[in-house]
Design a protein around this motif. Structure first.
Motif, PDB file in Angstrom:
ATOM      1  N   UNK A   1       0.481  -1.052  -0.052  1.00 38.58           N
ATOM      2  CA  UNK A   1      -0.698  -0.140  -0.437  1.00 38.58           C
ATOM      3  C   UNK A   1       1.040   1.354  -0.083  1.00 38.58           C
ATOM      4  N   UNK A   2       1.077   1.995  -0.937  1.00 37.36           N
ATOM      5  CA  UNK A   2       1.642   2.847  -1.257  1.00 37.36           C
ATOM      6  C   UNK A   2       1.295   4.709  -0.680  1.00 37.36           C
ATOM      7  N   UNK A   3       2.070   5.510   0.474  1.00 35.34           N
ATOM      8  CA  UNK A   3       1.912   6.441   0.236  1.00 35.34           C
ATOM      9  C   UNK A   3       2.790   8.034  -0.266  1.00 35.34           C
ATOM     10  N   UNK A   4       2.729   8.686  -0.722  1.00 35.01           N
ATOM     11  CA  UNK A   4       3.367   9.780  -1.637  1.00 35.01           C
ATOM     12  C   UNK A   4       3.524  10.835  -0.999  1.00 35.01           C
ATOM     13  N   UNK A   5       4.314  11.726  -0.576  1.00 34.61           N
ATOM     14  CA  UNK A   5       4.771  12.747  -0.072  1.00 34.61           C
ATOM     15  C   UNK A   5       5.062  14.057  -1.130  1.00 34.61           C
ATOM     16  N   UNK A   6       4.475  14.994  -1.009  1.00 35.21           N
ATOM     17  CA  UNK A   6       5.435  16.365  -2.415  1.00 35.21           C
ATOM     18  C   UNK A   6       5.789  16.527  -1.283  1.00 35.21           C
ATOM     19  N   UNK A   7       6.698  18.134  -1.721  1.00 36.93           N
ATOM     20  CA  UNK A   7       7.718  18.691  -0.952  1.00 36.93           C
ATOM     21  C   UNK A   7       7.100  19.495   0.380  1.00 36.93           C
ATOM     22  N   UNK A   8       5.915  19.930   0.055  1.00 35.95           N
ATOM     23  CA  UNK A   8       5.210  20.512   1.315  1.00 35.95           C
ATOM     24  C   UNK A   8       5.155  19.330   2.473  1.00 35.95           C
ATOM     25  N   UNK A   9       4.900  18.387   2.138  1.00 40.13           N
ATOM     26  CA  UNK A   9       4.100  17.440   2.512  1.00 40.13           C
ATOM     27  C   UNK A   9       5.188  16.456   3.906  1.00 40.13           C
ATOM     28  N   UNK A  10       6.449  16.861   3.213  1.00 39.90           N
ATOM     29  CA  UNK A  10       7.848  16.537   3.342  1.00 39.90           C
ATOM     30  C   UNK A  10       8.092  16.712   4.518  1.00 39.90           C
TER      31      UNK A  10
ATOM     32  N   UNK B   1     -10.624   4.400  23.197  1.00 41.26           N
ATOM     33  CA  UNK B   1     -11.465   4.278  21.829  1.00 41.26           C
ATOM     34  C   UNK B   1     -10.644   4.345  21.234  1.00 41.26           C
ATOM     35  N   UNK B   2     -10.878   4.450  19.359  1.00 39.83           N
ATOM     36  CA  UNK B   2      -9.920   4.505  18.371  1.00 39.83           C
ATOM     37  C   UNK B   2      -9.891   5.735  17.799  1.00 39.83           C
ATOM     38  N   UNK B   3      -8.680   5.659  17.736  1.00 43.45           N
ATOM     39  CA  UNK B   3      -7.601   6.746  17.454  1.00 43.45           C
ATOM     40  C   UNK B   3      -8.431   7.596  15.506  1.00 43.45           C
ATOM     41  N   UNK B   4      -8.524   8.595  15.040  1.00 43.64           N
ATOM     42  CA  UNK B   4      -9.160   8.835  14.070  1.00 43.64           C
ATOM     43  C   UNK B   4      -8.214  10.293  13.934  1.00 43.64           C
ATOM     44  N   UNK B   5      -8.006  10.148  12.076  1.00 39.72           N
ATOM     45  CA  UNK B   5      -7.161  11.144  11.777  1.00 39.72           C
ATOM     46  C   UNK B   5      -7.907  12.195  10.658  1.00 39.72           C
ATOM     47  N   UNK B   6      -7.294  12.629  11.087  1.00 43.85           N
ATOM     48  CA  UNK B   6      -7.958  14.237   9.892  1.00 43.85           C
ATOM     49  C   UNK B   6      -6.641  15.276   8.913  1.00 43.85           C
ATOM     50  N   UNK B   7      -6.530  15.383   7.951  1.00 47.52           N
ATOM     51  CA  UNK B   7      -5.329  15.989   7.736  1.00 47.52           C
ATOM     52  C   UNK B   7      -5.837  17.663   7.515  1.00 47.52           C
ATOM     53  N   UNK B   8      -4.808  18.841   8.147  1.00 46.47           N
ATOM     54  CA  UNK B   8      -5.413  19.837   8.440  1.00 46.47           C
ATOM     55  C   UNK B   8      -4.578  20.511   6.407  1.00 46.47           C
ATOM     56  N   UNK B   9      -3.790  19.586   6.522  1.00 44.71           N
ATOM     57  CA  UNK B   9      -2.615  20.930   5.322  1.00 44.71           C
ATOM     58  C   UNK B   9      -1.716  19.620   4.818  1.00 44.71           C
ATOM     59  N   UNK B  10      -2.837  18.715   4.022  1.00 46.86           N
ATOM     60  CA  UNK B  10      -1.765  17.491   2.894  1.00 46.86           C
ATOM     61  C   UNK B  10      -2.129  17.548   1.448  1.00 46.86           C
ATOM     62  N   UNK B  11      -0.909  17.258   0.497  1.00 48.81           N
ATOM     63  CA  UNK B  11      -1.542  17.708  -1.061  1.00 48.81           C
ATOM     64  C   UNK B  11      -1.273  16.347  -1.352  1.00 48.81           C
ATOM     65  N   UNK B  12      -0.740  15.419  -0.753  1.00 48.45           N
ATOM     66  CA  UNK B  12      -0.298  14.042  -2.308  1.00 48.45           C
ATOM     67  C   UNK B  12      -1.825  13.533  -1.577  1.00 48.45           C
TER      68      UNK B  12
END
Ligand code: ZN
Length: 443
Positions: free
Chosen positions: A107-116, A294-305
Motif C-alpha cells: 500500500x503506497x503513500x506519497x509526499x509532495x515537497x510541502x508534505x515532506x 477508544x479508536x484514534x481517528x485522523x484528519x489531515x489539516x494541510x496535506x497535498x498528496x
C-alpha cells in the motif's frame, strides 16, 4: 524561538482553546482542496449526503463519513499507483513509501515537497519531546527503505541537529561494532528489538548491554515501550530512559510521543492533524478527557498528496491526561493495541499485548517472550486461551510458576488461560516486531 525544553514552544504550550480556531480554519481550507481535487472524497461525500457547506465548525465534523484502510486499498487497486484519493499531480510527488500490512499487497503513500516538510517538522517535534537534542548521536536500528519510520526519521533527527547513524535492520553485529566506536547516546528501534538486542549483546558479544553506553531509547513501530513491565525490562537491561512514539504511514510517521515525564504520549501534530477518539463499535465521537478509551481517528489539516478525512487507524488508545509537568498543553495517550488484533474470549475483549504485559511482569522468572496460539480464525476464541511463554533462568518450581501466571491472567483480564512453559530462547525472535499470535490453522 527555540528553548531547551520545546522545539516549537508557541504551539506546544498553546492553550487548547487558542488552537481550535487555527485547526478549524485549516480544515475548511483542506476541505475546499479535497472537493476540488479528490474524486474519491467527492463521491464519498455525495454518497453520505454531505456537502462542503455542511462544515462550518469542528462540531460539524461528525456529520462526515469515516475513511477506512480497506477503502484506501481498493482505491489504490482501482487507480494505481496512489489511488483515487490522490489529490496532487504525480510531478509534484517527491517520495513514495509503502507498507505491506497483513494482505501482502503493498500500500503506497506519497509526499509532495510541502508534505515532506510537514512530516519532518512534526516528527522532529516528536523526537525532541522524547528528549533528542543536537548533541545526541542516534543509532537508527530500523528500516531505511520503504518504511515510513525510516527516511522521515532521518530527516527529523537531522532537523533537530542531532547526528543520525543509519545502521538499519538485521545488522546487530555491525550495530555493536559501531556503538563501541561511536559512543552513541540514543537508539531508535522497536521495543521488541531493544529486548532482542540486549539478549544478543550478552550472548554474542559477551558484554553487559550497559557497557555500550546508550542513555535514551526512543521506541516505536509497535505498542510495548509504554507497558510498564516491558519498559522496566528495557530500562534495566540498558540502564537507559525509554520513551515511545506513535504515528501512521498514512498520516505522519510520528504524531504522538512521550516527554521525559513518561506519563503517556503527547499529541505533537497540533496544526497539521486533527484527532478524534471514537467508540469503535458505534462510531460515536468521545470527549478527549482523562480515562476515555477508544479508536484514534485522523484528519489531515494541510496535506497535498493523499489527504485523509476521518481516517480510522484501528489503534485502540487510552487518554492518560490533558496536562503535564513538562508544560506541554496537548493531551497524552497510550496505545493499547490494534482493534483488529483484539481477541474475544466469552465476550471479554483481550489484547495480545495485555497478555505479554502480564507475563513480562514475572521477569526475570519469565523472559517476557510469549505467543498466543489460535486454532481457528479470531476474534472469537474458545477458552482457555492457549499461551506459550518462556521461563527465565532462575531455579523455580515450574508447576507453581505456571499456575501463578494463569492466575494473574485470570485476575487481570477475566479470562481463563492454559499456559505452556518452554525454555528461554525457544520462541522465535523477531528483530522488527514481536509476533504475538501464531495462527496454527494456517500452518
Ligand atoms: Zn509532558
Amino acid at each position: 524561538m527555540r528553548t531547551e525544553e520545546y522545539l516549537d514552544p508557541e504551539i506546544e504550550t498553546m492553550k487548547p482553546g487558542d488552537l481550535r480556531p487555527v485547526q478549524e480554519a485549516k480544515l475548511a481550507k483542506q476541505l475546499d482542496y479535497l472537493v476540488a481535487r479528490s474524486p474519491f472524497y467527492r463521491d464519498k461525500f455525495a454518497a453520505a449526503g454531505v456537502r462542503r457547506e455542511d462544515f462550518r465548525s469542528l462540531n460539524d465534523l461528525a456529520r462526515f463519513p469515516f475513511t477506512t484502510k480497506e477503502e484506501l486499498r481498493e482505491s489504490q487497486q482501482a487507480c494505481p499507483p496512489l489511488g483515487r484519493h490522490m489529490a496532487a499531480d504525480m510531478i509534484d510527488v517527491i517520495r513514495l513509501h509503502a507498507s505491506t500490512g497483513t494482505t501482502g499487497v503493498p500500500s503506497f503513500v506519497g509526499v509532495t515537497r510541502k508534505d515532506a516538510e510537514i512530516w519532518t517538522k512534526v516528527t522532529a517535534r516528536s523526537f525532541y519531546t522524547m528528549g533528542i537534542r543536537p548533541n545526541d548521536i542516534v543509532i537508527h536500528a530500523a528500516s531505511l527503505t520503504m518504511f515510513a519510520g525510516g527516511l522521515p526519521v532521518k530527516d527529523a533527527i537531522e532537523w533537530i541537529g542531532a547526528t543520525f547513524v543509519p545502521v538499519g535492520t538485521g545488522a546487530s553485529e555491525k550495530l555493536v561494532l559501531y556503538a563501541k566506536a561511536l559512543h552513541p547516546s540514543a537508539l531508535h528501534c522497536t521495543p521488541s528489538y531493544a529486548i532482542y538486542l540486549a539478549d544478543y549483546v550478552r550472548r554474542q558479544a559477551g558484554m553487559d548491554p550497559r557497557e555500550l553506553g546508550f542513555k535514551k531509547f526512543v521506541c516505536g513501530g509497535e505498542p510495548g515501550a509504554g507497558i510498564p513491565a516491558v519498559r522496566a525490562k528495557i530500562s534495566q537491561e540498558w540502564g537507559a530512559r525509554v520513551t515511545e512514539g506513535l504515528g501512521s504511514a498514512d498520516m505522519v510517521p510520528v504524531i504522538f510521543s512521550e516527554c521525559p515525564d513518561q506519563s503517556g504520549m503527547h499529541y505533537n501534530a497540533q496544526e497539521y492533524v486533527y484527532n478524534e477518539i471514537i467508540d469503535p463499535e458505534s462510531g460515536e465521537v468521545l470527549p478527549i478527557e482523562t480515562g476515555v478509551s477508544g479508536e484514534l481517528v485522523y484528519t489531515s489539516l494541510e496535506r497535498e498528496c493523499v489527504p485523509l478525512f476521518r481516517f480510522r487507524t484501528r489503534d485502540r488508545v487510552n487518554i492518560l491526561g490533558t496536562s503535564c509537568k513538562c508544560g506541554r498543553t496537548s493531551y497524552k495517550l497510550r496505545c493499547v493495541g490494534r482493534t483488529d488484533d483484539m481477541l474475544i474470549v466469552l465476550g471479554v475483549n483481550v489484547f495480545p499485548s495485555a497478555v505479554r504485559d502480564i507475563v513480562s511482569s514475572f521477569y526475570p522468572a519469565m523472559t517476557g517472550e510469549v505467543q498466543i496460539l489460535l486454532d481457528q480464525p479470531g476474534p472469537g476464541v474458545k477458552p482457555p486461551l492457549q499461551v506459550v511463554a518462556e521461563y527465565g533462568n532462575g531455579n523455580q518450581d515450574q508447576a507453581m510458576l505456571q499456575k501463578k501466571v494463569e492466575d494473574k491472567i485470570r485476575a487481570v483480564l477475566s479470562v481463563s488461560a492454559a499456559v505452556q512453559l518452554v525454555p528461554a530462547g525457544t520462541l522465535p525472535r523477531f528483530e522488527m516486531k514481536g509476533k504475538l499470535i501464531r495462527k496454527i490453522y494456517e500452518e
